[in-house]
Design a protein around this motif. Structure first.
Motif, PDB file in Angstrom:
ATOM      1  N   VAL A  51      40.045  -8.257  29.617  1.00 15.65           N
ATOM      2  CA  VAL A  51      39.956  -8.313  28.169  1.00 15.65           C
ATOM      3  C   VAL A  51      38.572  -7.836  27.758  1.00 15.65           C
ATOM      4  CG1 VAL A  51      40.394  -9.754  26.170  1.00 15.65           C
ATOM      5  CG2 VAL A  51      41.332 -10.375  28.386  1.00 15.65           C
ATOM      6  N   SER A  78      35.674  -8.144  25.595  1.00 12.54           N
ATOM      7  CA  SER A  78      35.063  -8.989  24.572  1.00 12.54           C
ATOM      8  C   SER A  78      33.612  -8.589  24.419  1.00 12.54           C
ATOM      9  CB  SER A  78      35.175 -10.450  24.958  1.00 12.54           C
ATOM     10  OG  SER A  78      34.669 -10.651  26.244  1.00 12.54           O
ATOM     11  N   ARG A  86      34.424  -9.105  17.468  1.00  9.08           N
ATOM     12  CA  ARG A  86      35.551  -9.340  18.386  1.00  9.08           C
ATOM     13  C   ARG A  86      36.875  -9.242  17.647  1.00  9.08           C
ATOM     14  NH1 ARG A  86      32.669 -12.904  21.525  1.00  9.08           N
ATOM     15  NH2 ARG A  86      33.435 -14.792  20.556  1.00  9.08           N
ATOM     16  N   SER A 117      37.472  -5.606  16.905  1.00 10.01           N
ATOM     17  CA  SER A 117      37.855  -4.807  18.064  1.00 10.01           C
ATOM     18  C   SER A 117      39.262  -5.180  18.530  1.00 10.01           C
ATOM     19  CB  SER A 117      36.850  -4.963  19.205  1.00 10.01           C
ATOM     20  OG  SER A 117      36.732  -6.305  19.590  1.00 10.01           O
ATOM     21  N   GLN A 118      39.604  -6.470  18.385  1.00  7.74           N
ATOM     22  CA  GLN A 118      40.957  -6.891  18.742  1.00  7.74           C
ATOM     23  C   GLN A 118      41.973  -6.188  17.842  1.00  7.74           C
ATOM     24  OE1 GLN A 118      41.399  -8.843  21.518  1.00  7.74           O
ATOM     25  NE2 GLN A 118      43.464  -8.031  21.220  1.00  7.74           N
ATOM     26  N   MET A 142      42.309  -2.642  19.015  1.00  9.46           N
ATOM     27  CA  MET A 142      43.103  -2.581  20.240  1.00  9.46           C
ATOM     28  C   MET A 142      44.580  -2.704  19.910  1.00  9.46           C
ATOM     29  SD  MET A 142      41.467  -1.997  22.962  1.00  9.46           S
ATOM     30  CE  MET A 142      42.614  -2.489  24.243  1.00  9.46           C
ATOM     31  N   ASN A 143      44.908  -3.664  19.044  1.00 14.41           N
ATOM     32  CA  ASN A 143      46.310  -3.860  18.665  1.00 14.41           C
ATOM     33  C   ASN A 143      46.874  -2.606  18.017  1.00 14.41           C
ATOM     34  OD1 ASN A 143      46.261  -6.408  19.664  1.00 14.41           O
ATOM     35  ND2 ASN A 143      45.846  -7.396  17.696  1.00 14.41           N
ATOM     36  N   MET A 181      46.958 -14.619  27.543  1.00 14.12           N
ATOM     37  CA  MET A 181      46.861 -13.425  26.721  1.00 14.12           C
ATOM     38  C   MET A 181      47.996 -12.449  27.034  1.00 14.12           C
ATOM     39  SD  MET A 181      44.059 -10.480  26.565  1.00 14.12           S
ATOM     40  CE  MET A 181      45.129  -9.605  27.671  1.00 14.12           C
TER      41      MET A 181
END
Lengths: 243, 283
Positions: free
Chosen positions: A175, A177, A184, A187-188, A191-192, A210
């Motif tokens: 992951v 991070s 975070r 960036s999550q 990524m999604n 996760m």
């Protein structure tokens, strides 16, 4: 329509000298004394799977199972000893980001160099500098050597460059991070967005929770071999209960 | 589905065509090579006050010391071939020797130094050796400035043959990249290979007439053969003849220069790419 990632009966093995001989002198002495302790390592052994578009493929397994080796084979870093790997479309390897960056260079120089190392056109990278620094939140330090950057800033910058494309194949090791809480989340979200953008995604992680939330299919590797392959929930539950 | 989406980017079964694949890569990745050269130069000079001038100063200091020590032994009374002052003869010699040894060492260590990148993303590794060689060539070009100044003011003047100097320059790049790739293949296995290379290139440089002249060993045919069989010797002869001699060098020197460059590059690329599969897992 063929799948973006095809891995067919891939084996990776190599000779390893257990004594870790590092110099010609040592090697010569050991050969004379017949002390060479060479051993074949099977990092991967007969691994086959495919990943379709829009699919999130999780890879689990204990340390030394061959997960990272598999990532490197898909990212073209390691050639398989036998078997075949086919990758269709642009690959974004999210493996330890920023390793090509140099602290003596400015952010602008690093963005262009790192982008070119990731296989993008330097001319195109020159135009992408502004949006990349803006997204990373370092727009006030574009022409400053990155040695004055904090590790958080460095991480954000690398992430911003690496994700500045719409890849058909995304390879994620662990992951990612980086940065503070706000970054975070940001960036999550990105990524999604990449994952849900229809690319084929391979994720290696130790975080079963996760993977359970996002993976559609999964593979359990153990000492280079497939122990289980199929529906994410089944494989992950199987891996969890194995202790 | 558009055609672009189904393009095969990587198929491990597609055979690498030895030499052809690598030379295609040199061309395809020329943008990255340029950036790597710029990085090498920027990083090296960023923290020094003298900046890029250090490149010129460094060989000049060596030349200065050698000149003080040896100018009384060599080149007195017009013994030199083109009537050039000893300082010009010496400078040309040191520049070629420096280009050769720095080039081989830089190209040889480039792969090991780029380990961090090479184990995380796909970049043809030979790119890094070529970029290191080009950086050495750039240093050589910069240090040509003082040589040309010396030739213009103290020496016989700059002849028309100066326009031919890019030929030995480019061929030397091929030689050092090829030898560097051979060194790099071994350096992955054994750490001491780079140290050994440093010593060997230095020894090789003493075997070419940089600060000394050929008549110094004229009495020994064996020594003459040893010196003349070194390809770097031919580079030096051609370079001196074109930079200030204004003549054509002997044909065998030209053949030796071009032949050794082509052979070294082909051999280096071939051996390196054949070994890479085994080498990369060790990085």
């Amino acid at each position: 329509m063929s799948n973006p990632i095809e891995v067919r009966d891939v084996t990776l093995r190599y000779r390893l000298d257990k004594a870790n001989v590092g110099t010609i002198k040592e090697a010569a002495l050991r050969t004379i004394r017949r002390q060479r302790t060479v051993e074949w390592i099977h990092a991967l052994d007969g691994v086959s799977f495919e990943v379709a578009r829009g699919e999130i493929f999780g890879v689990v397994g204990p340390n030394g199972a061959g997960k990272s080796t598999l990532m490197k084979i898909i990212a073209r870093v390691l050639p398989p000893t036998t078997g075949r790997v086919i990758v269709r479309g642009q690959v974004a390897p999210m493996i330890e980001l920023g390793s090509g960056m140099n602290p003596e260079l400015t952010a602008r120089e690093n963005i262009i160099l790192y982008g070119a190392m990731l296989g993008r056109d330097p001319k195109h990278m020159r135009e992408r500098v502004e949006p990349i620094v803006e997204w990373a939140g370092v727009e006030d330090f574009v022409d400053v050597p990155t040695r004055s950057y904090s590790s958080g800033m460095m991480g954000r910058l690398a992430f911003s460059v690496a994700t500045d494309i719409e890849p058909e194949v995304l390879v994620v090791d662990e992951v990612l991070s980086v940065g503070d809480k706000a970054f975070r989340a940001k960036s999550q979200a990105r990524m999604n967005q990449l994952i849900n953008g229809g690319s084929a995604v391979v994720v290696v992680s130790h975080s079963i929770e996760m993977l359970k939330n996002m993976a559609t299919r999964a593979m359990w590797l153990d000492r280079g071999r497939i122990k289980m392959l199929g529906d994410a929930n089944e494989v992950l539950s199987g891996y969890l209960t194995s202790g | 589905m558009t055609a672009a989406e189904s393009t095969v980017r990587y198929d491990s079964d597609i055979l690498r065509r030895p030499l052809i694949t690598e030379f295609q890569n040199f061309w395809r990745f020329r943008g990255l090579i340029r950036l790597l050269v710029v990085r090498d130069l920027t990083v090296r000079y960023k923290r020094s006050v003298l900046g890029v001038w250090w490149t010129i100063l460094n060989p000049m200091l060596t030349i200065g010391v050698l000149w003080i020590v040896f100018s009384n032994f060599f080149g007195r009374g017009g013994a030199l071939e083109f009537g050039e002052p000893y300082i010009v003869y010496l400078t040309a010699g040191i520049l070629i020797a420096t280009y050769f040894s720095q080039g081989v060492i830089a190209a040889g260590s480039a792969i090991v130094n780029s380990r961090n990148v090479l184990i995380k993303m796909y970049i043809p590794p030979e790119i890094f050796s070529l970029a290191a060689g080009v950086a050495a060539a750039t240093h050589f070009c910069l240090s040509l400035i003082p040589l040309l100044l010396l030739t213009a003011f103290l020496g016989p003047g700059i002849p028309w043959t100066i326009v031919l100097v890019p030929i030995p320059l480019a061929l030397m790049l091929m030689l050092v990249t090829g030898l560097g790739l051979l060194v790099a293949s071994a350096a992955v296995y054994f750490r001491d290979v780079l140290d050994i290379t440093r010593v060997l290139t230095q020894l090789l440089n003493y075997l070419i007439p940089t600060f000394w002249t050929l008549d110094f060993i004229a009495g020994s045919p064996k020594a003459l053969v040893l010196v003349k069989s070194n390809p770097v010797y031919s580079f030096l002869v051609v370079f001196r003849t074109w930079v200030y001699g204004g003549e054509m060098p002997p044909a065998w020197n030209l053949i030796m220069m071009a032949g050794s460059a082509v052979l070294a590059l082909a051999l280096g690329v071939y051996v390196f790419s054949r070994n890479w599969r085994r080498v990369v897992v060790r990085l």
